[in-house]
Design an enzyme around this catalytic site. Structure first.
Site, PDB file in Angstrom:
ATOM      1  N   HIS A  74       0.822  -1.208   0.000  1.00  0.00           N
ATOM      2  CA  HIS A  74       0.000   0.000   0.000  1.00  0.00           C
ATOM      3  C   HIS A  74       0.858   1.261   0.000  1.00  0.00           C
ATOM      4  O   HIS A  74       0.431   2.308   0.461  1.00  0.00           O
ATOM      5  CB  HIS A  74      -0.933  -0.002   1.219  1.00  0.00           C
ATOM      6  CG  HIS A  74      -1.950  -1.105   1.191  1.00  0.00           C
ATOM      7  ND1 HIS A  74      -1.802  -2.255   1.924  1.00  0.00           N
ATOM      8  CD2 HIS A  74      -3.109  -1.242   0.506  1.00  0.00           C
ATOM      9  CE1 HIS A  74      -2.847  -3.053   1.707  1.00  0.00           C
ATOM     10  NE2 HIS A  74      -3.654  -2.463   0.851  1.00  0.00           N
ATOM     11  N   HIS A  75       2.083   1.146  -0.533  1.00  0.00           N
ATOM     12  CA  HIS A  75       2.929   2.340  -0.598  1.00  0.00           C
ATOM     13  C   HIS A  75       2.343   3.377  -1.547  1.00  0.00           C
ATOM     14  O   HIS A  75       2.664   4.555  -1.470  1.00  0.00           O
ATOM     15  CB  HIS A  75       4.356   1.973  -1.027  1.00  0.00           C
ATOM     16  CG  HIS A  75       4.487   1.595  -2.474  1.00  0.00           C
ATOM     17  ND1 HIS A  75       4.070   0.377  -2.965  1.00  0.00           N
ATOM     18  CD2 HIS A  75       4.979   2.276  -3.541  1.00  0.00           C
ATOM     19  CE1 HIS A  75       4.311   0.321  -4.261  1.00  0.00           C
ATOM     20  NE2 HIS A  75       4.862   1.456  -4.640  1.00  0.00           N
ATOM     21  N   LYS A  78      -3.228  -2.678  -7.601  1.00  0.00           N
ATOM     22  CA  LYS A  78      -3.624  -3.053  -8.965  1.00  0.00           C
ATOM     23  C   LYS A  78      -3.130  -4.445  -9.280  1.00  0.00           C
ATOM     24  O   LYS A  78      -2.000  -4.806  -8.954  1.00  0.00           O
ATOM     25  CB  LYS A  78      -2.987  -2.062  -9.951  1.00  0.00           C
ATOM     26  CG  LYS A  78      -3.422  -2.245 -11.387  1.00  0.00           C
ATOM     27  CD  LYS A  78      -4.686  -1.472 -11.637  1.00  0.00           C
ATOM     28  CE  LYS A  78      -5.203  -1.670 -13.052  1.00  0.00           C
ATOM     29  NZ  LYS A  78      -5.794  -3.002 -13.259  1.00  0.00           N
ATOM     30  N   LYS A  84       6.586  -4.525 -10.572  1.00  0.00           N
ATOM     31  CA  LYS A  84       6.297  -4.199 -11.971  1.00  0.00           C
ATOM     32  C   LYS A  84       5.837  -2.753 -12.120  1.00  0.00           C
ATOM     33  O   LYS A  84       6.317  -2.007 -12.984  1.00  0.00           O
ATOM     34  CB  LYS A  84       5.229  -5.168 -12.491  1.00  0.00           C
ATOM     35  CG  LYS A  84       4.889  -5.031 -13.964  1.00  0.00           C
ATOM     36  CD  LYS A  84       3.799  -6.019 -14.361  1.00  0.00           C
ATOM     37  CE  LYS A  84       4.194  -7.440 -14.072  1.00  0.00           C
ATOM     38  NZ  LYS A  84       3.201  -8.420 -14.544  1.00  0.00           N
ATOM     39  N   LYS A 116      -3.301  -8.932  -6.508  1.00  0.00           N
ATOM     40  CA  LYS A 116      -3.658 -10.019  -7.418  1.00  0.00           C
ATOM     41  C   LYS A 116      -4.849 -10.764  -6.853  1.00  0.00           C
ATOM     42  O   LYS A 116      -5.074 -10.791  -5.640  1.00  0.00           O
ATOM     43  CB  LYS A 116      -2.492 -10.984  -7.606  1.00  0.00           C
ATOM     44  CG  LYS A 116      -2.502 -11.688  -8.957  1.00  0.00           C
ATOM     45  CD  LYS A 116      -2.084 -10.731 -10.072  1.00  0.00           C
ATOM     46  CE  LYS A 116      -2.015 -11.432 -11.420  1.00  0.00           C
ATOM     47  NZ  LYS A 116      -1.516 -10.521 -12.454  1.00  0.00           N
ATOM     48  N   THR A 129      -0.142  -6.203 -23.471  1.00  0.00           N
ATOM     49  CA  THR A 129       0.920  -7.005 -22.857  1.00  0.00           C
ATOM     50  C   THR A 129       1.818  -7.608 -23.925  1.00  0.00           C
ATOM     51  O   THR A 129       3.055  -7.551 -23.826  1.00  0.00           O
ATOM     52  CB  THR A 129       0.324  -8.107 -21.968  1.00  0.00           C
ATOM     53  OG1 THR A 129      -0.568  -7.528 -21.012  1.00  0.00           O
ATOM     54  CG2 THR A 129       1.430  -8.849 -21.234  1.00  0.00           C
ATOM     55  N   ASN A 158      -3.734 -14.632 -25.371  1.00  0.00           N
ATOM     56  CA  ASN A 158      -3.654 -13.213 -25.695  1.00  0.00           C
ATOM     57  C   ASN A 158      -2.216 -12.712 -25.720  1.00  0.00           C
ATOM     58  O   ASN A 158      -1.778 -12.059 -26.668  1.00  0.00           O
ATOM     59  CB  ASN A 158      -4.476 -12.411 -24.681  1.00  0.00           C
ATOM     60  CG  ASN A 158      -4.426 -10.924 -24.957  1.00  0.00           C
ATOM     61  OD1 ASN A 158      -4.480 -10.492 -26.091  1.00  0.00           O
ATOM     62  ND2 ASN A 158      -4.308 -10.131 -23.907  1.00  0.00           N
ATOM     63  N   SER A 198      -3.470  -0.397 -18.655  1.00  0.00           N
ATOM     64  CA  SER A 198      -4.528  -0.372 -17.636  1.00  0.00           C
ATOM     65  C   SER A 198      -4.507   0.963 -16.886  1.00  0.00           C
ATOM     66  O   SER A 198      -5.554   1.510 -16.533  1.00  0.00           O
ATOM     67  CB  SER A 198      -4.343  -1.529 -16.643  1.00  0.00           C
ATOM     68  OG  SER A 198      -4.871  -2.728 -17.154  1.00  0.00           O
TER      69      SER A 198
END
Length: 477
Positions: free
Chosen positions: A69-70, A75, A99, A111, A199, A238, A368
C-alpha cells in the site's frame, strides 16, 4: 479452509520471488526493517462461497491479495484457474508491486484468484461466480477505483471485467468514478483502445530494445536488431499471440509455437495466423501443414534451436531439469515467473540474457493505467484536441505550400495533417514507457558490475522506488 488440492509446482512461487528480492536487496542501502515491509504481503483475503451448478451446489475457493500500500490504489489481475492457490496469488501480487514501480505506474501491487477451470462452467455459471466474487470483495473493501483495481489475467478477459464493473456500479449507485474500479473492460463499457494487445505489444517492444544494444548482442554472438532473429513462443493466448504478432512485424521469424497439447517447429518460419486458424478449426496446433516438426510433449518445443525464447503461458516452465537443453540465447518472460531461480542462474552463467517478467510483461498494467485515467477523467484520449491538432496542421501545410510553391499529394497531406487517435496515443505511451524502463534497468546493471542480471537490476530499481514512497510517508526517516 481453502482447497489444498493444488499443483506442487505452484506452492513455492512466492519463495522464488522473495529469493530474487533478497538477492537484489544486498545491492541497496535500506534498513532491514524497511526491506521486510516491502517484501511482505500486507493483506491476504481468503474466502469461499457456494454456487448452484445444475441440481447441486459447489463451493468456490478464491483469494485477493494486496501486497503493498505504498501507493493507492493497488492493482492486479484476477486469475481463473483450477491450479491457482494462495502462494501463487501472493507471488503474483508481489510481482505487481515491483512491476508498477519499474514502469513508473502509481499503483501498489495486488492479485486475485478463483480456483476453477472456466471450461467446466457455462457462461451463466461463470457470470454468477464472477459477480459473487465481486460482492465478496466489496463487502471487505477490497475493490474500488481508489482502493484496489482488478484486471484480466489467465482465464479471464473483457467479459469478466464487464461483469465486475456492472456489479460494483450496482452496489455503489451514483458513484461517479465507479467504472474505474476495474480495467480491461470492453470499449463499449469505458475500456480503452489497445488494452487487449498491450501485454504482447509490450513484450515485443522489450525484446526489440534488448536486441538493439550492439555491445550486448556482440557478447551473445548475435547482430543487433530483430531482423531475422529466430523466436519460439510458448502460449497462443492473448499474450503469446500478440507477442508473436508484433515480433514478426518488427522483423523476427517465429520458428516455434508451443501449447498445452504439443508444439510445432519450422526453422524457415511459421505463418502465425494460419496456425491460429488451424487451432481454432481443429482444437490443436498439431497437424499444421506448415510445420516440419511437431512434438506431443509441449516442453520439447522449448528446447529447439532459436535465438529468443518467449515463455508466455504459466510460471515454472523453465527449471533446473530442462534449462540445459534450452538453446535460446535470450529468454523474454512474457508470463509471470516462468523461470525458476536455479534455472535463471544456470542460464546467466552460460552468458544468456533474461528479460525479466516484471518488466517484460508490464505493457498490460501500463495501458490499464491509461484506462484508469480515462475512467477518472471521463474523457477519451484525443477527443478534446484531435480536430484542433488537425486544423493547426492544415493551416501550417497551407502556409508552407503558399510560401514554397510546392504542393503536396493528397496522401502526403493526410499523413501530415492527421491528429492522433486514442489507439495511437495509447501505443505511443506504451512504447515510450517500455523503452525508457528498459534502458533505466540496463543503466542500473551497467553502473554496478556486481549486479549479475537485468532481473536483479530491475528489483534494485523497484526496491529503491518503493522505499522512497515509504520514506515520504514519514514511516522511515
Amino acid at each position: 479452509m481453502a482447497n489444498t488440492n493444488v499443483s506442487p509446482l505452484n506452492t513455492h512461487f512466492f519463495d522464488d520471488v522473495c529469493q530474487f528480492f533478497d538477492h537484489a536487496a544486498q545491492f541497496t542501502n535500506h534498513p532491514q526493517g524497511l526491506l521486510d515491509q516491502i517484501k511482505a504481503c500486507n493483506s491476504v483475503y481468503r474466502f469461499q462461497f457456494p454456487i448452484r451448478k445444475g441440481n447441486s451446489f459447489e463451493v468456490i475457493h478464491a483469494w485477493r491479495v494486496e501486497h503493498s500500500h505504498h501507493m493507492s490504489p493497488t492493482k492486479g489481475g484476477i486469475r481463473y484457474s483450477e491450479m491457482v492457490n494462495e502462494d501463487e496469488v501472493m507471488a503474483l501480487a508481489a510481482l505487481m508491486t515491483y512491476k508498477c514501480a519499474i514502469v513508473n505506474v502509481p499503483f501498489g501491487g495486488a492479485k486475485g484468484g478463483i480456483q476453477i477451470n472456466p471450461k467446466n462452467y457455462t457462461v451463466a455459471e461463470l457470470e454468477t461466480i464472477t459477480r459473487r466474487y465481486t460482492v465478496e470483495l466489496i463487502k471487505k473493501n477490497f475493490i474500488g477505483p481508489g482502493i484496489d483495481v482488478p484486471a484480466p489475467d489467465y482465464g479471464s478477459g473483457e467479459r469478466e471485467m464487464s461483469w465486475i464493473a456492472d456489479t460494483y456500479y450496482t452496489m455503489n449507485p451514483g458513484q461517479l468514478d465507479a467504472m474505474g474500479c476495474v480495467t480491461g473492460k470492453p470499449i463499449a463499457l469505458h475500456g480503452i483502445n489497445g488494452r487487449r494487445e498491450a501485454t504482447g505489444r509490450g513484450v515485443a517492444i522489450a525484446v526489440r530494445e534488448c536486441v538493439s544494444v550492439s555491445e550486448d548482442m556482440k557478447e551473445l554472438g548475435l547482430t543487433a536488431g530483430l531482423q531475422d532473429k529466430r523466436v519460439i513462443v510458448q502460449g497462443l493466448g492473448n499474450v503469446g499471440y500478440n507477442s508473436a504478432k508484433f515480433l514478426i512485424e518488427y522483423g523476427a521469424i517465429v520458428v516455434g509455437l508451443c501449447e498445452f497439447e504439443g508444439a510445432i517447429y519450422n526453422e524457415d518460419g511459421l505463418d502465425l495466423d494460419a496456425v491460429f486458424a488451424h487451432r481454432k478449426q481443429t482444437g490443436s496446433i498439431l497437424g499444421f501443414s506448415g510445420a516440419k516438426k511437431e512434438f506431443r510433449n509441449s516442453a520439447e518445443g522449448l528446447e529447439q534451436p532459436c535465438d529468443i525464447l518467449v515463455p508466455a503461458a504459466l510460471e515454472n516452465q523453465i527449471t533446473q531439469e530442462n534449462i540445459g537443453r534450452i538453446q535460446a540465447k535470450i529468454i523474454a518472460e512474457g508470463a509471470n515467473g516462468p523461470t525458476s531461480p536455479e534455472a535463471a542462474e544456470a542460464f546467466l552463467q552460460r552468458g544468456g540474457i533474461i528479460i525479466p517478467d516484471m518488466y517484460c510483461n508490464a505493457g498490460g498494467v501500463t495501458v490499464s493505467y491509461f484506462e484508469w485515467l480515462k475512467n477518472l477523467s471521463h474523457v477519451a484520449f484525443g477527443r478534446m484536441d484531435k480536430r484542433y491538432e488537425e486544423n493547426a496542421n492544415l493551416n501550417l501545410v497551407n502556409t508552407l505550400e503558399s510560401i514554397t510553391g510546392v504542393n503536396l499529394s493528397g496522401d502526403q497531406r493526410k499523413m501530415i495533417i492527421k491528429g492522433a487517435s486514442e489507439l495511437e496515443l495509447v501505443n505511443s505511451g506504451l512504447e515510450d514507457t517500455m523503452i525508457r524502463s528498459y534502458h533505466e534497468i540496463r543503466e542500473i546493471k551497467m553502473n554496478n558490475p556486481k549486479i549479475d542480471s537485468l532481473r536483479t537490476a530491475a528489483f534494485v530499481g523497484s526496491i529503491d522506488k518503493v522505499a522512497v514512497s515509504y520514506m515520504n510517508m514519514g514511516i522511515w526517516p
